[in-house]
Design a protein around this motif. Structure first.
Motif, short mmCIF file in Angstrom:
data_model
loop_
_atom_site.label_atom_id
_atom_site.label_comp_id
_atom_site.label_asym_id
_atom_site.label_seq_id
_atom_site.Cartn_x
_atom_site.Cartn_y
_atom_site.Cartn_z
N GLN A 114 44.57 37.89 37.38
CA GLN A 114 43.25 38.23 36.84
C GLN A 114 42.38 38.86 37.92
OE1 GLN A 114 41.25 35.68 33.96
NE2 GLN A 114 39.56 35.54 35.41
N THR A 147 38.69 39.86 39.26
CA THR A 147 37.28 39.50 39.14
C THR A 147 36.45 40.64 39.69
OG1 THR A 147 37.77 37.15 39.37
CG2 THR A 147 35.49 37.83 39.77
N PRO A 153 43.77 41.50 32.51
CA PRO A 153 42.77 40.45 32.37
C PRO A 153 41.71 40.57 33.47
CG PRO A 153 44.98 39.52 32.23
CD PRO A 153 45.12 40.95 32.67
N CYS A 154 40.45 40.53 33.06
CA CYS A 154 39.34 40.64 34.01
C CYS A 154 38.32 39.55 33.72
CB CYS A 154 38.63 41.98 33.86
SG CYS A 154 39.63 43.41 34.28
N SER A 155 37.67 39.12 34.77
CA SER A 155 36.49 38.27 34.62
C SER A 155 35.37 38.95 35.39
CB SER A 155 36.74 36.85 35.12
OG SER A 155 37.02 36.86 36.51
#
Length: 75
Positions: A26, A28, A50-52
């Motif tokens: 992931q 960020t 997937p990213c936050s």
């Protein structure tokens, strides 16, 4: 993989995101509250991973981009 390798300087400036870290698959990214909708689309449509996101002031995001990529022209 490094977070900086996932986003070019040009894209970071264009979409107002600063890559912070990449762990457990992931990425960020930091962005401003105002820019969050655009950053979400960037993560979904461009990065396709997937990213936050963390919210930060725009001057801090600019500083992170300059520190991580150097102060040159957007390449």
């Amino acid at each position: 993989a490094e977070a900086i390798d996932a986003v070019t300087r040009r894209r970071a400036k264009q979409f107002g995101v600063a890559p912070i870290r990449f762990e457990r698959g992931q990425l960020t990214l930091a962005t401003t509250r105002e820019n969050l909708p655009r950053a979400l689309l960037f993560g979904l449509r461009v990065l396709e991973r997937p990213c936050s996101f963390v919210i930060a002031p725009s001057n801090l995001i600019e500083a992170i981009i300059d520190l991580r990529y150097g102060r040159g022209e957007a390449a």
